[in-house]
Design an enzyme around this catalytic site. Structure first.
Site, PDB file in Angstrom:
ATOM      1  N   HIS A   1      49.620  33.507  40.710  1.00 11.61           N
ATOM      2  CA  HIS A   1      49.219  35.152  41.145  1.00 11.61           C
ATOM      3  C   HIS A   1      48.728  35.716  39.949  1.00 11.61           C
ATOM      4  O   HIS A   1      49.066  35.622  38.880  1.00 11.61           O
ATOM      5  CB  HIS A   1      50.566  35.631  41.624  1.00 11.61           C
ATOM      6  CG  HIS A   1      51.007  35.007  43.004  1.00 11.61           C
ATOM      7  ND1 HIS A   1      50.248  35.377  44.060  1.00 11.61           N
ATOM      8  CD2 HIS A   1      51.869  34.761  43.576  1.00 11.61           C
ATOM      9  CE1 HIS A   1      50.602  34.978  45.125  1.00 11.61           C
ATOM     10  NE2 HIS A   1      51.838  34.667  44.971  1.00 11.61           N
TER      11      HIS A   1
ATOM     12  N   CYS B   1      44.135  35.911  41.364  1.00 12.51           N
ATOM     13  CA  CYS B   1      43.444  37.259  41.884  1.00 12.51           C
ATOM     14  C   CYS B   1      43.136  38.147  40.556  1.00 12.51           C
ATOM     15  O   CYS B   1      43.881  38.041  39.679  1.00 12.51           O
ATOM     16  CB  CYS B   1      44.317  37.923  42.886  1.00 12.51           C
ATOM     17  SG  CYS B   1      44.139  36.701  44.483  1.00 12.51           S
TER      18      CYS B   1
END
Length: 317
Positions: A89, A141
């Protein structure tokens, strides 16, 4: 250079048994490990792998990741090739820099939420000895710009072959590799039991000296951390700073989860056995993602002009 060392730190975070669970990140770094050995001449003893799978020898906490990267850079000499692959992440946090409070800064999210930020990666690159290189692949991301002040070669202001942004519906097997800032703040608040909305307060309370430099230094000190010349940092990001990178979890027999960007790079290597420049790898990975229907995810390249044309991981022809 015959005497060069090739060293790597590979980090895969799947966040098992949490609401943020991903599925392909450990697969990504294990596939990359094999490629480093078979194609790029890395000695397995010079590759350190951190994953959060059960029984892992080294868990990818923020402190462990930074220590592993710090040790690798501490061993580096002129001519050495250093590599960091992160799959997990990412997030964005309000900027701590002076006069830049409306801006968002990029970070990766280790398994303990001890964020590693663009300032930390800039600080690491600045420690490299002259003549060494540090290549970073971040399949997460908001990964565009993860090395602070690195020059954009392919990014938001760059159009490749007249490419226009198209946004198809998200795939049913794709999950965004992001944890929103507010979710991180809520998680840390539950650990510290204090109310401030300033994430730096929570980071310092939770992690102390292991917290990111972004939260330890005064904003004016952050302003003083500039890129060194010549800049040896090379960032291949899975997407632009305002975009998501996809974690793919195909259903059906034989379906194997993977990060879309990591898998695109793997495919580029498989289809092109010869040496490729850093720019070629990113352009081809972009094209691969478009072919897979992931046109909303644009891999980027941040590095010096010289390193844009340099061969990825100094692979010989």
């Amino acid at each position: 250079m015959e005497g060069m060392k090739r060293m790597a730190v590979l980090v895969g975070c799947n966040y098992p048994n949490t609401k943020y669970e991903l599925h392909g990140c450990i697969n990504d770094v294990m596939a990359m490990r094999e490629k480093l050995v078979s194609r790029f001449g890395f000695d397995p003893s010079n590759i350190q792998v951190l994953t959060d799978e059960p029984g892992s020898l080294l868990i990818p906490t923020g402190a462990n990741i930074k220590r592993s990267l710090g040790r690798m850079i501490g061993k580096a000499e002129s001519g050495d090739v250093l590599f960091f692959h992160y799959s997990g992440h990412g997030t964005r946090v309000p900027s701590m820099k002076h006069g830049n409070f409306l801006h968002q800064d990029e970070a990766i999210v280790p398994c303990d939420f001890n964020l590693i930020t663009d300032i930390d990666f800039r600080h690491l690159v600045n420690r490299l000895p002259k003549g060494a290189s540090f290549t970073m692949v971040s399949d997460s991301c908001h990964s565009g710009g993860l090395i602070d002040k690195e020059k954009e070669q392919i990014g938001p202001s760059t159009i490749i072959n007249g490419e226009k942004l198209q946004l198809p519906p998200p795939s049913a097997v794709a999950k965004a590799k992001t944890i929103p800032f507010q979710s991180i703040l809520q998680h840390l608040s539950s650990l510290t039991n204090i109310n401030p909305t300033d994430i730096g307060t929570h980071m310092l309370e939770s992690f102390g000296a292991d917290a990111s430099l972004k939260f330890q230094l005064h904003p004016r000190e952050l302003d003083s951390i500039n890129a060194v010349k010549p800049d040896a940092g090379i960032l291949l990001s899975g997407c632009q700073a305002n975009e998501s990178s996809a974690d793919m979890n195909p259903s059906g027999a034989g379906g194997k989860a993977y990060g879309a960007f990591s898998n695109a790079i793997e495919s580029v290597f498989k289809e092109n056995p010869g040496a490729l420049s850093n720019k070629q790898v990113v352009v081809m990975a972009r094209e691969r993602l478009k072919q897979q229907g992931l046109a909303e995810q644009h891999p980027c390249l941040y590095c010096s002009d010289e390193n844009a044309e340099a061969k990825f991981l100094c692979q010989r022809p």
